[in-house]
Write an enzyme that holds these catalytic residues in place. Structure first.
Site, PDB file in Angstrom:
ATOM      1  N   GLY A  52      -2.607   4.071   2.974  1.00 15.06           N
ATOM      2  CA  GLY A  52      -3.505   3.971   1.833  1.00 15.06           C
ATOM      3  C   GLY A  52      -4.350   2.719   1.829  1.00 15.06           C
ATOM      4  O   GLY A  52      -4.892   2.339   0.792  1.00 15.06           O
ATOM      5  N   SER A  79       0.833  -1.196   0.000  1.00 20.09           N
ATOM      6  CA  SER A  79       0.000   0.000   0.000  1.00 20.09           C
ATOM      7  C   SER A  79       0.866   1.244   0.000  1.00 20.09           C
ATOM      8  O   SER A  79       2.022   1.226   0.436  1.00 20.09           O
ATOM      9  CB  SER A  79      -0.892   0.027   1.244  1.00 20.09           C
ATOM     10  N   ASP A  80       0.291   2.349  -0.490  1.00 21.79           N
ATOM     11  CA  ASP A  80       0.908   3.633  -0.194  1.00 21.79           C
ATOM     12  C   ASP A  80       0.688   3.887   1.292  1.00 21.79           C
ATOM     13  O   ASP A  80      -0.145   3.257   1.936  1.00 21.79           O
ATOM     14  CB  ASP A  80       0.301   4.748  -1.049  1.00 21.79           C
ATOM     15  N   TRP A  81       1.455   4.803   1.846  1.00 21.07           N
ATOM     16  CA  TRP A  81       1.459   4.991   3.293  1.00 21.07           C
ATOM     17  C   TRP A  81       0.088   5.481   3.778  1.00 21.07           C
ATOM     18  O   TRP A  81      -0.394   6.526   3.354  1.00 21.07           O
ATOM     19  CB  TRP A  81       2.573   5.948   3.670  1.00 21.07           C
TER      20      TRP A  81
END
Length: 710
Positions: A231, A227-229
């Site tokens: 996200g 995941s993006d941070w």
């Protein structure tokens, strides 16, 4: 699949449920150096996994690394081999800092010219994006470091990026937004990062069709999806959709403390958007919900095993599991410094050069004007910020190169790029009003300085950052007025634009030369001087179209930033030059895709078809100086009833050195992507008929034509 590796499979079988859950989410790094950290399982000798920010260089808090030019500048070289070398260099620097994965390259298409993160991306064209994606990934992975292309997919704006839904059709996804990621997978990327945004209503972390069915099943991706941070929209939804690793796995407050992120930064402020309840996006989902979801059966046990196996499989691939990792690290070496300068110089685009205003003579007296000439333009704000060990400003670079005098005036106040971190602005320095020699901003003083010199060089810049889009394509802070005043006073005016993407240039008819140097990184001044004085031929070409802001397809509010948290991609495949080719005559670009001038003069011969997938052309340097040309090939498809296709699509290109008076025969491979189209019923389709192949210097400067059949 990673579980087919017997060693990895045995490891997975040996792990407890708690240990498995600990391997699929981040934790606080005890050393405070990794952007993302997985602690490993000491009981089974599974080591930690460290992920470091990219893609403009390796960001390690409190440490320095080589600050390479922005990705858009790298793409402007039209030379993927240089990008591959950058990937190798970044991987070696990651190794030297004990980092196992690089969070990059950024592969989102430049759809919205206002996007604050365009500087991290390559182009508005999918073929260029795919070529550079593959090159950088190959370079990173060749050094046993994991590449993490991002942000999958359709993350084309920063405004409301946590909630906005890209309402995009399958054809546009397939033809424009997915090719870069597919090329990265084919090149061996070990990881892929999901985007914050939704696509057609579903958060990318939860998007089973795109993450599992397309990325993993259709493309055969066997690495892990991270995941993006902050996200991750949900634990059960993300895990069953195909997300394998949640980052950062800790609270926002813990992240601020561990990594020095400015709590006031706009990256992920809780509650800063009415549609996001405070804490809704910053709760570590896998840490709090995944174990119970597996125990209840909401997340199948074999899905968790697959998540773990994918991560361990990539650790095994680079030698982490058997302890064979770490050799070959190198930080801030002379080779890396030289490469940073080469990329910056090769990516510099000469947009205009009337009456031979450039190159400058060695003994010309120069008035160097602009608010940022005393500091190197390292990049935009956000997670890509790099702290270099050395940097060269335009003032330093030009003074070191010239035999003439160099006078300096800032003209206007500094343009400061916001930083996410606590160590000052992203573009260096801590004080907006500090200038060499105690100079103060004064447009009249700048004009007087220009009046006394042989040539005025005005360096202007924008300020873009992750987390925010530009409100306008005009330069900030009175810089347009500064250029006009200097142009009125000077005998000769050269403007150097340092920007993260397209900008408007309302004064371009009043100046003699315009140079686009993007965000050139630590070698800013040296690279700029080498181009201005003709030591290097300006061989950069535009990977994006420059045009008035209201003429882009995303000028309509429903397309950008969207209405009711939905951005309509109903322009379909008509993005960038495709749009301007299809638009009415009053929507002409200021400078078209592929544009860029040279100090040499090139003449083209006839185009010749070679086989089914190549075309050749003779290119002659008809000047008395060596030059570097970027030869480009575009394909024009046959008409098909009921099908709208772009007028032309880039199919191939090559950057070549041509000595003065010499002729080189340049062969261009033609990408099949330019011939095919995606049909939502039939999939990829190549229409039968004659395709015109245009060969030239830009999308609007055709020098030769031929035809091929399909």
């Amino acid at each position: 699949m990673a579980l087919s590796d017997p060693d990895v499979s045995d490891l997975v079988d040996s792990l407890s449920l708690d240990e498995k859950c600990s391997l699929v989410r981040g934790a606080a790094d005890p050393e405070g150096t990794a952007t993302g950290y997985v602690p490993g399982v000491p009981r089974l000798d599974i080591p930690e996994l460290r992920l470091a920010d990219g893609p403009l260089g390796i960001r390690i808090p409190g440490r320095s690394s080589t600050a390479f030019p922005a990705s858009i500048a790298v793409a402007a070289t039209f030379d993927p081999e240089l990008a591959r070398r950058q990937g190798v260099a970044m991987a070696r620097e990651a190794k030297a800092s004990g980092q196992h994965a690089v969070l990059g390259p950024g592969l989102n298409l430049i759809r919205v010219p206002n996007c604050g993160r365009n500087f991290e991306y390559y182009a508005e064209d999918p073929v260029v994006t795919a070529d550079f994606a593959a090159a950088v990934v190959e370079g990173i992975q060749s050094e046993d470091v994991l590449a993490t292309p991002k942000h999958y997919v359709a993350n084309n704006q920063e405004t409301k990026r946590l909630v906005v839904s890209a309402e995009v059709g399958e054809r546009a996804l397939r033809e424009l937004y997915l090719p870069g990621f597919e090329a990265a997978v084919e090149a061996g990327a070990g990881s892929v990062m999901t985007a914050y945004n939704r696509v057609n209503g579903t958060h990318m972390s939860d998007h089973r069709r795109l993450v599992t069915e397309v990325l993993k099943d259709e493309w055969g991706f066997d690495g892990y999806v991270v995941s993006d941070w902050f996200g991750t929209a949900s634990a059960v939804g993300a895990a069953t959709a195909g997300l394998d690793l949640e980052m950062p796995g800790i609270s926002l407050e813990a992240l601020h403390e561990a990594f020095g992120i400015d709590p006031d930064a706009e990256m992920l402020e809780e509650g800063d958007d009415e549609s996001i309840p405070a804490g809704e996006t910053t709760t570590p989902r896998f840490a709090t919900e995944l174990k119970s979801a597996v125990e209840s059966g909401a997340v199948p046990a074999d899905r968790l095993d697959d998540m773990v196996a994918r991560i361990l499989g990539q650790m095994a691939r680079i030698g982490l599991l058997d302890g064979d990792w770490g050799d070959g690290g190198a930080l801030d070496t002379p080779d890396h410094r030289d490469l940073a300068e080469t990329l910056a110089a090769r990516g510099t685009v000469l947009l205009k050069n009337d009456d031979g205003a450039l190159p400058l003579s060695d003994d010309a007296d120069v008035a160097l004007v602009g608010p940022g000439v005393a500091e190197a333009m390292l990049g935009g704000g956000g997670s890509s910020e790099v702290n270099p060990a050395r940097e060269v400003s335009a003032l330093e670079g030009i003074r070191a190169r010239t035999d003439g005098s160099v006078a300096f005036e800032p003209g206007v106040e500094r343009v400061v790029t916001p930083s996410f971190f606590d160590d000052g602005p992203a573009d260096g320095g801590d004080h907006a009003d500090d200038f060499p020699g105690g100079k103060t901003p004064d447009i009249d003083a700048a004009a007087d300085c220009a009046r006394e010199a042989d040539v005025a060089v005005v360096v202007v810049r924008d300020a873009t950052t992750e987390g925010a889009d530009r409100e306008t394509l005009r330069l900030p802070g009175g810089q347009d007025e500064l250029v006009e005043a200097v142009a009125d006073a000077a005998d000769r005016t050269v403007v150097v634009v340092q920007s993260g993407g397209p900008v408007e240039l309302p004064w371009r008819d009043s100046v003699d030369a315009v140079v686009e140097s993007w965000y050139p990184g630590q070698a800013d001044g040296d690279a700029l001087a080498s181009v201005l004085y003709g030591d290097v031929d300006p061989s950069g070409r535009l990977p994006v179209t420059f045009a008035p802001e209201d003429s882009y397809p995303t000028a309509a509010e429903e397309r950008f930033p969207g209405v009711d948290d939905e951005a309509q991609y109903d322009e379909g495949v008509f993005v960038g030059y495709r749009h301007f080719d299809a638009a009415d005559a009053d929507a002409e670009p200021t400078y078209p895709f592929g544009h860029g001038l040279s100090y040499a003069t090139f003449e083209y011969g006839d185009a010749e078809v070679r086989g089914d997938d190549a075309v050749a052309v003779a290119v002659t340097n008809a000047s008395d100086r060596d030059g570097r040309e970027v030869v480009q090939a575009y394909v024009r498809p046959p008409a098909v009833a009921g099908v709208e296709r772009p007028t032309r699509e880039l199919a191939g290109y090559a950057a070549v050195e041509v000595a003065a008076g010499e002729t080189e025969t340049v062969e261009l491979s033609l990408s099949e992507h330019a011939f095919r189209r995606y049909d939502e019923s039939d999939g990829w389709t190549v229409d039968a008929g004659e395709y015109v192949v245009e060969v030239g210097r830009s999308s609007r400067d055709v020098r030769a034509e031929t035809t091929v059949s399909r």
